[in-house]
Design an enzyme around this catalytic site. Structure first.
Site, PDB file in Angstrom:
ATOM      1  CE1 TYR A 107      -4.365  -1.625   0.703  1.00  0.00           C
ATOM      2  CE2 TYR A 107      -2.981  -3.049   1.967  1.00  0.00           C
ATOM      3  CZ  TYR A 107      -4.095  -2.940   1.269  1.00  0.00           C
ATOM      4  OH  TYR A 107      -4.925  -3.651   1.516  1.00  0.00           O
ATOM      5  CE1 TYR A 146      -1.737  -7.052   3.707  1.00  0.00           C
ATOM      6  CE2 TYR A 146      -2.587  -6.577   1.453  1.00  0.00           C
ATOM      7  CZ  TYR A 146      -2.734  -6.684   2.769  1.00  0.00           C
ATOM      8  OH  TYR A 146      -3.804  -6.203   3.516  1.00  0.00           O
ATOM      9  NE  ARG A 156      -6.362 -10.624   4.372  1.00  0.00           N
ATOM     10  CZ  ARG A 156      -7.316  -9.776   3.958  1.00  0.00           C
ATOM     11  NH1 ARG A 156      -7.268  -8.399   4.264  1.00  0.00           N
ATOM     12  NH2 ARG A 156      -8.501 -10.274   3.637  1.00  0.00           N
ATOM     13  CG  HIS A 159      -7.789  -7.543   0.166  1.00  0.00           C
ATOM     14  ND1 HIS A 159      -6.331  -8.140   0.448  1.00  0.00           N
ATOM     15  CD2 HIS A 159      -7.691  -6.630   0.719  1.00  0.00           C
ATOM     16  CE1 HIS A 159      -5.817  -7.390   1.371  1.00  0.00           C
ATOM     17  NE2 HIS A 159      -6.650  -6.237   1.514  1.00  0.00           N
ATOM     18  CG  HIS A 161      -9.644  -2.519   1.656  1.00  0.00           C
ATOM     19  ND1 HIS A 161     -10.029  -3.179   2.837  1.00  0.00           N
ATOM     20  CD2 HIS A 161      -8.380  -2.555   1.529  1.00  0.00           C
ATOM     21  CE1 HIS A 161      -9.032  -3.870   3.235  1.00  0.00           C
ATOM     22  NE2 HIS A 161      -7.778  -3.496   2.214  1.00  0.00           N
TER      23      HIS A 161
END
Length: 241
Positions: A107, A146, A156, A159, A161
């Site tokens: 991110y 990640y 994870r 995905h 959000h």
């Protein structure tokens, strides 16, 4: 003009459990006392109202909206779908916002310390308004998985959000979508907190070859259902609006 009313409180029976021992952070943050339902203020149930003037021309194009000197690295995709009520009727005018990691699974956030590189041409955020038929669409890069500190080898799944705003601050729903065929989905402790396995299917974006652009990008469809038996599971309000 009709008088605004408070929204119904959440139904605990529809919630994912606040305490799940296999999801480590819930051990520390699960509430120790019964939850309270607070009345909404007038501003929370009467605004805001979003219009097309609030959306920039590149806000839904994550491939271009942060680009500095080129395009981001990764698999180009279209993410699209409809915002619907429990009877499959469109919900027009909903503000849909997304945020995600880049193709390497990192991110653009100061607290993300994953060793994967940042992409100078990818910001990872976008927004758009649903049209009169409830349709929305984004162009983006498929995010990478990640690692995270749940245990020594937790990852994870890829995905995105998703936040959906209605016509008031109290009408915000938050969820995340996964991608069809990802083998990490059933291994994720967060996914496993869903009390009904069918909920995982409702959070999975499906490959949509009909919406793919030849020699450019694949497409995934993710419909957002706000209420009813087939409602999308939401993190902040699992029973819907």
């Amino acid at each position: 003009m009709s008088t605004p009313h408070d929204y119904l409180p959440r139904d605990p029976a529809w919630r994912t459990p606040a305490f799940a021992p296999f999801y480590k952070t819930t051990v520390h943050r699960a509430p120790r006392a019964p939850l309270l339902s607070l009345r909404n203020t007038l501003s929370e149930i009467t605004g805001p109202v979003f219009g097309h003037d609030d959306i920039g021309p590149l806000d839904n194009d994550l491939i271009r909206n942060y680009a500095q000197d080129g395009e981001p690295v990764g698999e180009r995709i279209i993410l699209h779908g409809r915002v619907l009520d429990e009877n499959a009727r469109p919900v027009p005018g909903a503000l849909i916002e997304i945020w995600q990691a880049n193709a390497a699974g990192r991110y653009r956030h100061r607290n993300d310390r994953y060793l994967a590189p940042l992409d100078p041409n990818f910001g990872g955020c976008g927004r758009t308004l649903a049209d009169d038929e409830g349709r929305y669409a984004f162009r983006t890069i498929k995010p990478g998985p990640y690692p995270w500190g749940n245990d020594s080898n937790s990852w994870r799944p890829a995905h995105v959000h998703v936040s959906v705003f209605g016509r008031a601050f109290a009408q915000r729903l938050i969820t995340q979508l996964y991608f069809e065929g990802d083998p990490l989905i059933p291994r994720c402790p967060i996914v496993r907190t869903l009390p009904d396995p069918a909920g995982v299917e409702l959070l999975t974006a499906r490959l949509d070859m009909n919406a793919a652009i030849p020699f450019d990008c694949l497409a995934y469809r993710f419909d957002i259902v706000l209420r009813g038996r087939r409602a999308t599971p939401f993190e902040n309000r699992p029973e819907g609006t």
